[in-house]
Design a protein around this motif. Sequence first.
Motif, PDB file in Angstrom:
ATOM      1  N   LEU A 153     -11.849  -2.749  18.485  1.00 15.47           N
ATOM      2  CA  LEU A 153     -12.444  -1.787  17.568  1.00 15.47           C
ATOM      3  C   LEU A 153     -12.283  -2.271  16.134  1.00 15.47           C
ATOM      4  N   ALA A 154     -13.374  -2.261  15.381  1.00 15.81           N
ATOM      5  CA  ALA A 154     -13.334  -2.680  13.982  1.00 15.81           C
ATOM      6  C   ALA A 154     -12.837  -1.520  13.128  1.00 15.81           C
ATOM      7  N   PRO A 155     -11.777  -1.700  12.334  1.00 15.62           N
ATOM      8  CA  PRO A 155     -11.226  -0.602  11.535  1.00 15.62           C
ATOM      9  C   PRO A 155     -11.733  -0.595  10.097  1.00 15.62           C
ATOM     10  N   SER A 156     -11.565   0.534   9.459  1.00  9.31           N
ATOM     11  CA  SER A 156     -11.890   0.659   8.035  1.00  9.31           C
ATOM     12  C   SER A 156     -10.808  -0.010   7.195  1.00  9.31           C
ATOM     13  N   SER A 157     -11.072  -0.158   5.898  1.00  7.54           N
ATOM     14  CA  SER A 157     -10.147  -0.850   5.007  1.00  7.54           C
ATOM     15  C   SER A 157      -8.801  -0.139   4.960  1.00  7.54           C
ATOM     16  N   GLY A 158      -7.761  -0.935   4.802  1.00 11.06           N
ATOM     17  CA  GLY A 158      -6.409  -0.397   4.767  1.00 11.06           C
ATOM     18  C   GLY A 158      -5.731  -0.385   6.121  1.00 11.06           C
ATOM     19  N   PHE A 159      -6.503  -0.605   7.176  1.00 13.85           N
ATOM     20  CA  PHE A 159      -5.957  -0.596   8.529  1.00 13.85           C
ATOM     21  C   PHE A 159      -6.086  -2.005   9.110  1.00 13.85           C
ATOM     22  N   ALA A 160      -5.022  -2.501   9.736  1.00 12.38           N
ATOM     23  CA  ALA A 160      -5.058  -3.834  10.337  1.00 12.38           C
ATOM     24  C   ALA A 160      -4.171  -3.846  11.581  1.00 12.38           C
ATOM     25  N   TYR A 161      -4.554  -4.686  12.549  1.00 11.13           N
ATOM     26  CA  TYR A 161      -3.709  -4.814  13.736  1.00 11.13           C
ATOM     27  C   TYR A 161      -3.799  -6.215  14.315  1.00 11.13           C
ATOM     28  N   VAL A 162      -2.799  -6.558  15.121  1.00  9.17           N
ATOM     29  CA  VAL A 162      -2.703  -7.877  15.740  1.00  9.17           C
ATOM     30  C   VAL A 162      -2.779  -7.703  17.252  1.00  9.17           C
ATOM     31  N   VAL A 163      -3.630  -8.514  17.887  1.00  3.60           N
ATOM     32  CA  VAL A 163      -3.799  -8.493  19.341  1.00  3.60           C
ATOM     33  C   VAL A 163      -3.173  -9.756  19.922  1.00  3.60           C
ATOM     34  N   ASP A 164      -2.320  -9.580  20.934  1.00  5.37           N
ATOM     35  CA  ASP A 164      -1.723 -10.710  21.636  1.00  5.37           C
ATOM     36  C   ASP A 164      -2.085 -10.596  23.109  1.00  5.37           C
ATOM     37  N   ARG A 165      -3.112 -11.338  23.526  1.00  7.77           N
ATOM     38  CA  ARG A 165      -3.605 -11.233  24.905  1.00  7.77           C
ATOM     39  C   ARG A 165      -2.622 -11.794  25.931  1.00  7.77           C
ATOM     40  N   SER A 166      -1.609 -12.550  25.474  1.00  7.38           N
ATOM     41  CA  SER A 166      -0.630 -13.111  26.408  1.00  7.38           C
ATOM     42  C   SER A 166       0.346 -12.051  26.908  1.00  7.38           C
ATOM     43  N   ARG A 167       0.373 -10.907  26.253  1.00 12.34           N
ATOM     44  CA  ARG A 167       1.276  -9.835  26.664  1.00 12.34           C
ATOM     45  C   ARG A 167       0.680  -9.037  27.830  1.00 12.34           C
ATOM     46  N   PRO A 168       1.517  -8.272  28.539  1.00 10.42           N
ATOM     47  CA  PRO A 168       1.007  -7.451  29.641  1.00 10.42           C
ATOM     48  C   PRO A 168       0.084  -6.344  29.145  1.00 10.42           C
ATOM     49  N   VAL A 169      -0.785  -5.879  30.033  1.00  7.88           N
ATOM     50  CA  VAL A 169      -1.655  -4.749  29.716  1.00  7.88           C
ATOM     51  C   VAL A 169      -0.808  -3.567  29.267  1.00  7.88           C
ATOM     52  N   GLY A 170      -1.251  -2.908  28.207  1.00  8.47           N
ATOM     53  CA  GLY A 170      -0.532  -1.762  27.661  1.00  8.47           C
ATOM     54  C   GLY A 170       0.373  -2.104  26.506  1.00  8.47           C
ATOM     55  N   SER A 171       0.587  -3.410  26.287  1.00  7.54           N
ATOM     56  CA  SER A 171       1.443  -3.821  25.156  1.00  7.54           C
ATOM     57  C   SER A 171       0.843  -5.004  24.406  1.00  7.54           C
ATOM     58  N   ARG A 172      -0.493  -5.099  24.420  1.00 10.80           N
ATOM     59  CA  ARG A 172      -1.164  -6.234  23.791  1.00 10.80           C
ATOM     60  C   ARG A 172      -1.428  -6.025  22.301  1.00 10.80           C
ATOM     61  N   ILE A 173      -1.254  -4.808  21.810  1.00 13.98           N
ATOM     62  CA  ILE A 173      -1.361  -4.584  20.370  1.00 13.98           C
ATOM     63  C   ILE A 173       0.026  -4.828  19.779  1.00 13.98           C
ATOM     64  N   ALA A 174       0.177  -6.002  19.179  1.00 17.95           N
ATOM     65  CA  ALA A 174       1.502  -6.461  18.762  1.00 17.95           C
ATOM     66  C   ALA A 174       2.005  -5.745  17.516  1.00 17.95           C
ATOM     67  N   SER A 175       1.122  -5.380  16.610  1.00 17.03           N
ATOM     68  CA  SER A 175       1.535  -4.664  15.404  1.00 17.03           C
ATOM     69  C   SER A 175       0.339  -3.942  14.805  1.00 17.03           C
ATOM     70  N   ILE A 176       0.632  -2.852  14.078  1.00 15.89           N
ATOM     71  CA  ILE A 176      -0.404  -2.080  13.391  1.00 15.89           C
ATOM     72  C   ILE A 176       0.136  -1.687  12.022  1.00 15.89           C
ATOM     73  N   THR A 177      -0.693  -1.899  10.996  1.00 20.60           N
ATOM     74  CA  THR A 177      -0.323  -1.437   9.660  1.00 20.60           C
ATOM     75  C   THR A 177      -1.425  -0.558   9.094  1.00 20.60           C
ATOM     76  N   PHE A 178      -0.996   0.396   8.272  1.00 18.81           N
ATOM     77  CA  PHE A 178      -1.938   1.264   7.573  1.00 18.81           C
ATOM     78  C   PHE A 178      -1.478   1.385   6.132  1.00 18.81           C
ATOM     79  N   ASN A 179      -2.340   0.993   5.214  1.00 21.87           N
ATOM     80  CA  ASN A 179      -2.012   0.957   3.786  1.00 21.87           C
ATOM     81  C   ASN A 179      -0.755   0.148   3.517  1.00 21.87           C
ATOM     82  N   GLY A 180      -0.652  -0.992   4.239  1.00 22.09           N
ATOM     83  CA  GLY A 180       0.439  -1.934   3.998  1.00 22.09           C
ATOM     84  C   GLY A 180       1.738  -1.609   4.689  1.00 22.09           C
ATOM     85  N   LYS A 181       1.828  -0.517   5.443  1.00 19.95           N
ATOM     86  CA  LYS A 181       3.060  -0.128   6.114  1.00 19.95           C
ATOM     87  C   LYS A 181       2.812   0.024   7.613  1.00 19.95           C
TER      88      LYS A 181
END
Length: 583
Positions: A488-516
Amino acid sequence: MPRSFRTAPLLAAALLAGCATPSVHQAAAPVEVGIIAFNDFHGSLEPPRQSVIAPDGKGGQVQVPAGGAAWFASALESLRSKYPNHLTVSAGDMISASQLASSLYLDEPTVGVMNRLGVDFNAVGNHEFDRGRDELLRMQNGGCAKFTAKEPCQLEKFPGASFRYLAASTLTENGSPLFPATGIRSFGTGKRKVSIGVIGLTLKGTTDLVSPAGIKGLTFADEADTINAAVPQLKAQGADAIVVLIHQGGKTQGAPDPNGCNQLVGDIKPILARLDPRVDLVVSGHTHWDYVCDWSQQDPAHPVLLTSAGVYGKEITDIRLEIDPVAHKVVAKSAHNVIVQSVPYTSSRGPLGNTDIYPQFAPRPDIAAYVQRYVDASKAYTARGVGKLSGPATKGEGAESGVGGTLGNVIADAQRDATASAGAQIAFMNPFGIRASLVPAADGSLTFGDIYQVQPFGNQVVTETLTGAEIKAVLEQGFDDNGPDQALAPSSGFAYVVDRSRPVGSRIASITFNGKPLDMTARYRVTINGFLSQGGDGFTILANKPEAVTGPTDIDALESWLRAAPMRTVPAEQRVTFAGAAG
């Protein structure tokens, strides 16, 4: 060259060669039938300003500008001319998510084009249900009854489709198919007569892809079970060959090859594994991919020929069946995707010209004139300016089609800003809901026709409340191995990292919103399109959320965002990052 393989030797012909009379020889010789196939036309009346990536014959790749109904018609005619016996078929999504010149007129001109081209059968795809059951029935039966907000029959009385819709697995309240499940066509006479049985159906997952209102009262049965139930019925009617038109498909891996089948993956594979081995040909679609697969090489127990012709009328599949009229079976089959090379255009990477490596087709005059009538009528909408953009905004293509790119970011920003009054803090856009890159003129100017090509669905945007933990779960659903990956493409200020090597359900490695880091317990106001708000594309967590507020249509949001500044800048920041290897 066409991909060809033989399914059985002509032993009877060989044994009789020395003593048979000419009439026996003639009866034993195979009868050739041409199947001209396509899929996912999506109302592409004009050249879609897209290309087909194909081998250049020197170990590299070439982009071939392709598509447009008038060019498509000429390519189709050239293929038919090879076959005294021929059948023209489509594997669904012929209409909807269409160009403006078709969509403004409820896709009546697309059906008009297909009538003029002499299509025989079209399997119902998921997009055929976008305007609801009653409107789809009107597409078949004709008439000017109004079932949508748009007026029918604006330019001409609508006669309905002269071809037959098939919907074997789409069941009404009483358990019967919405349209006929099968069709049969015969060629020749006497001992030389052969018959082709055709089964048409859509994917079982249509309920996840269409607004519930559009399919109310309908159910979608298992694809393989439906096909297998129809095969003996067609055989009992005298079918010598079984052809399946199914709106489901797969994708190949590696370098693009319209006629390749490298490491095919996708939801079509488990269907093929369960098919009655008497199925000879499967014409597939839905994934917008092109391939030709001799499936006997993968699974000898299911020696089917599998094809798909990409999307938007950029290709047509030339399929040849050889049928033994004595043994009543297919003895050889081959297929080849033909690129409908049309006119040059300017892509997001610059001008793209024609190539001599592949044939170029001339537009068929009568189809060109018919299309032009609707194009001219739509110019009041398509030509008006909507704003300026600093440069091309692109989306992922090919293997990266599940990534929204800079255009996904643009749309997300526009939808968040359009719903600020509903408290929107974040917006997400699904990449599969983006139909084309956005390429402005040299001075940055964009027209309504430009942005309509990007978002032809007319979805209203919805703002709802999600916790941080729910947002993470939604992003995880894009990589849950249930269907193709989709970031999913996010609006500005939101960012996330995807790690496909991880198991299903834990592939979103990190999420930040407004730098935090995103607070998993906090509540956020999130804007999405109406399709996603109903759990579309498998994002079921987004369905039935509290405090939902409906806003403008997605295209109105984008136009308002563009108009609100003299020149909008394409977002340059990386909002979705991929780390690790697929696993």
